[in-house]
Design a protein around this motif. Structure first.
Motif, PDB file in Angstrom:
ATOM      1  N   THR A 183       0.825  -1.204   0.000  1.00 52.06           N
ATOM      2  CA  THR A 183       0.000   0.000   0.000  1.00 52.06           C
ATOM      3  C   THR A 183       0.859   1.254   0.000  1.00 52.06           C
ATOM      4  N   LEU A 184       1.888   1.262   0.821  1.00 49.99           N
ATOM      5  CA  LEU A 184       2.761   2.433   0.883  1.00 49.99           C
ATOM      6  C   LEU A 184       3.566   2.602  -0.401  1.00 49.99           C
ATOM      7  N   THR A 185       3.840   1.508  -1.094  1.00 45.92           N
ATOM      8  CA  THR A 185       4.478   1.617  -2.407  1.00 45.92           C
ATOM      9  C   THR A 185       3.576   2.392  -3.362  1.00 45.92           C
ATOM     10  N   SER A 186       2.280   2.117  -3.314  1.00 44.26           N
ATOM     11  CA  SER A 186       1.325   2.860  -4.147  1.00 44.26           C
ATOM     12  C   SER A 186       1.261   4.323  -3.733  1.00 44.26           C
ATOM     13  N   ILE A 187       1.316   4.582  -2.429  1.00 41.51           N
ATOM     14  CA  ILE A 187       1.261   5.959  -1.947  1.00 41.51           C
ATOM     15  C   ILE A 187       2.487   6.735  -2.411  1.00 41.51           C
ATOM     16  N   THR A 188       3.662   6.116  -2.314  1.00 37.04           N
ATOM     17  CA  THR A 188       4.874   6.819  -2.745  1.00 37.04           C
ATOM     18  C   THR A 188       4.884   7.038  -4.262  1.00 37.04           C
ATOM     19  N   ALA A 189       4.222   6.152  -5.004  1.00 32.18           N
ATOM     20  CA  ALA A 189       4.114   6.368  -6.447  1.00 32.18           C
ATOM     21  C   ALA A 189       3.246   7.587  -6.748  1.00 32.18           C
ATOM     22  N   LEU A 190       2.219   7.808  -5.923  1.00 35.08           N
ATOM     23  CA  LEU A 190       1.367   8.981  -6.087  1.00 35.08           C
ATOM     24  C   LEU A 190       2.084  10.258  -5.672  1.00 35.08           C
ATOM     25  N   ALA A 191       2.967  10.148  -4.675  1.00 38.92           N
ATOM     26  CA  ALA A 191       3.661  11.326  -4.144  1.00 38.92           C
ATOM     27  C   ALA A 191       5.143  11.015  -4.025  1.00 38.92           C
ATOM     28  N   PRO A 192       5.866  10.977  -5.136  1.00 36.08           N
ATOM     29  CA  PRO A 192       7.279  10.575  -5.102  1.00 36.08           C
ATOM     30  C   PRO A 192       8.165  11.501  -4.284  1.00 36.08           C
ATOM     31  N   GLY A 193       7.746  12.716  -4.045  1.00 39.55           N
ATOM     32  CA  GLY A 193       8.555  13.644  -3.261  1.00 39.55           C
ATOM     33  C   GLY A 193       8.218  13.661  -1.790  1.00 39.55           C
ATOM     34  N   ASP A 194       7.310  12.827  -1.356  1.00 39.83           N
ATOM     35  CA  ASP A 194       6.878  12.805   0.048  1.00 39.83           C
ATOM     36  C   ASP A 194       7.866  11.948   0.847  1.00 39.83           C
ATOM     37  N   LEU A 195       8.770  12.594   1.558  1.00 35.78           N
ATOM     38  CA  LEU A 195       9.794  11.865   2.308  1.00 35.78           C
ATOM     39  C   LEU A 195       9.195  11.087   3.475  1.00 35.78           C
ATOM     40  N   ASP A 196       8.134  11.616   4.077  1.00 33.23           N
ATOM     41  CA  ASP A 196       7.494  10.879   5.176  1.00 33.23           C
ATOM     42  C   ASP A 196       6.931   9.556   4.679  1.00 33.23           C
TER      43      ASP A 196
END
Length: 540
Positions: free
Chosen positions: A213-226
């Motif tokens: 799930t977090l892989t999908s989230i980081t794909a949506l927001a690649p610049g989100d370091l958190d």
């Protein structure tokens, strides 16, 4: 198409939906991942006029309705111009927080056109605003029957299931919503749904699924370091620490001042059996972080790692550096006190623990440790005073047992044997411990209550059969005239350690008391030859 309906959290529409879930962060993998328990509801989106629906079900609110296909079984009937006007009025009442009026308007539309999904969805939101989750769940399921390809239904049912404590149901519903949203929802709405799904996966400690799930989230927001840090953390908790390293290093390359990422990096290397590499990474991070408190925390973690590896000298240096970096870090002072005590620097340990207690006066653990150091320094009254303060703090069972243990020994050292027995007995009741039972036995023995001493010492031997406990047990058994039992204990001791002079001497006494004179003389002679003056006197 119908107009947009705001969600209960005031979202203006799908195109402007904001992620409302709390970002998951923590320091180090040993901490539990956190998530927000409040999950936002999604806004309604336009329904295609040619959509069709499937048969409704009678499942509960917590059970997702999984459509066999995206085509409903009964046709969706468009709203007439008059019904569209009624929908707009009901939506306006909802927006104005006139929820009862909105409910009436949506209910009227449902009665006029049951085959259109929008009145069902609007009614569900109005019912939720009025606190009627049961009826809202029913309407959401009707919405899902009429619009099986829409993600708002299962998502909002997931909200209801989570509020009811059915987190397994919420997890399934959010997963269904995440599947349905593909190629339909804007990025912000996708993030919102995925965050809700992640929150339930955290609750279930399903870190492998959370990683996906977090892989999908980081794909949506690649610049989100958190989000990238959370992904590394989830992978680590899923046992994929090595796979988490590239992403974690990327976070540190983007922001080298992140203490949480540095701590997690150290944890990963420790888990990989590379503690020296972990220490070097912590040293590097100390030079990058901005705050004194963060430098202190990193140095304290370094001290912990070095202590685990048995290097108490280096650990002490790191803990001392942590106290110098942040003079308000009570945990660092407590660790320094522990390490100084381990290295037999009792006066230094006392100073460190006094600082820890000054900074954290409500810490029962620190004050108990302070009492223990004072006990070793012979400052018995001060140690007892500390334990009194500890017990007023109502600590956990282990800490209160330790405080009572210190109090009991302090009383014993001051020859207040009744007080010693009371404190040690209560300590042992709260947390059975071999050492506590040993001191309890010694206290009973000093009071000449030999049967009670034998019972306590037998308990100590049962928990940890050390030679000291067994020798004292034999002494109490002799004093209680239980000679055969004493002989059995002592034979075991001399067999294990033929050079144990005291054990040979007491064995001789046990044998002599049973009129085994020849055997007793051999045992006493052995003890005398090993240097026992008492045995030599007994042979005269």
């Amino acid at each position: 198409m119908t107009g947009l309906l705001p969600s209960l959290l005031g979202l203006a529409g799908a195109s402007s939906a904001q992620t409302m879930l709390e970002t998951v962060t923590s320091v180090g993998i040993q901490n539990t991942l956190n998530s927000s328990s409040a999950v936002p509801r999604l806004p309604a989106l336009p329904v295609a006029q040619n959509a069709s629906a499937q048969n409704p079900t009678s499942q509960s609110a917590a059970t997702p309705v999984t459509p066999a296909s995206a085509t409903p079984a009964m046709p969706v009937t468009p709203l007439t111009p008059a019904q569209q006007l009624g929908l707009s009025k009901a939506q306006a009442a909802y927006t104005a927080k006139q929820y009862a009026q909105a409910r009436s308007g949506f209910e009227a539309l449902v009665a006029q056109n049951y085959g259109n999904p929008e009145p069902h969805f609007g009614l569900a939101l109005a019912l939720l605003a009025l606190g009627n989750d049961k009826d809202a769940a029913f309407e959401l399921k009707q919405f899902m029957v009429l619009a099986p390809d829409r993600y708002e239904g299962p998502y909002n049912l997931g909200v209801i299931a989570g509020r009811a404590g059915d987190h397994a149901g919420a997890l399934q519903l959010y997963g269904q919503a995440a599947t349905l949203m593909a190629d339909k929802a804007p990025a912000a709405t996708q993030r919102q749904i995925l965050e809700a799904l992640a929150a339930e996966q955290i609750r279930m400690a399903d870190f492998a699924a959370l990683s996906a799930t977090l892989t999908s989230i980081t794909a949506l927001a690649p610049g989100d370091l958190d989000a990238a840090y959370r992904l590394a953390q989830a992978r680590t908790l899923a046992g994929q620490g090595a796979e988490a390293l590239p992403g974690l290093y990327a976070v540190l390359q983007a922001d080298g001042t992140r203490m949480d990422a540095a701590l997690l990096l150290a944890d990963i290397y420790v888990a990989q059996g590379l503690p020296d590499r972990a220490v070097r990474e912590l040293d590097a991070a100390v030079g990058r972080v901005r705050k004194a408190s963060e430098r202190s925390a990193l140095l304290l973690r370094k001290a912990d790692l070095l202590l685990t590896g048995g290097d108490t000298r280096a650990a002490l240096l790191a803990a001392s550096a942590a106290t110098k970096a942040d003079k308000y870090n009570a945990a660092a002072f407590a660790r320094e006190g522990e390490l100084r005590a381990l290295r037999d620097d009792r006066s230094g340990a006392l100073t460190a623990y006094l600082s820890a207690v000054r900074l954290a006066p409500d810490s029962a653990v620190y004050r108990t440790a302070l009492a223990g150091v004072r006990l070793t320094l012979g400052r018995f009254q001060e140690a007892e005073a500390d334990t009194a303060l500890v017990l007023k703090l109502k600590p956990d069972t282990a800490t209160s047992a330790r405080a009572l243990y210190v109090r009991g020994i302090a009383a014993y050292r001051q020859s207040r044997l009744v007080d010693a027995v009371v404190a040690l007995k209560e300590s042992h009741r709260r947390r059975p411990d071999a050492d506590t039972a040993l001191w309890l036995g010694l206290s009973h023995y000093a009071r000449k209550d030999y049967p009670a001493a034998a019972n306590a010492l037998a308990d100590s031997v049962r928990l940890n059969p050390t030679p000291t406990a067994r020798l004292n047990l034999a002494s109490a058994l002799l004093a209680s005239a239980r000679y055969p039992e004493a002989e059995a204990v002592l034979r075991g001791l001399v067999t294990e350690n033929p050079a144990a002079a005291d054990a040979w001497y007491m064995l001789g006494l046990a044998q002599r008391s049973q009129r085994q004179d020849a055997q007793a003389r051999v045992s006493l002679r052995t003890a005398a030859d090993l240097g026992s003056s008492k045995a030599r006197d007994a042979l005269k």
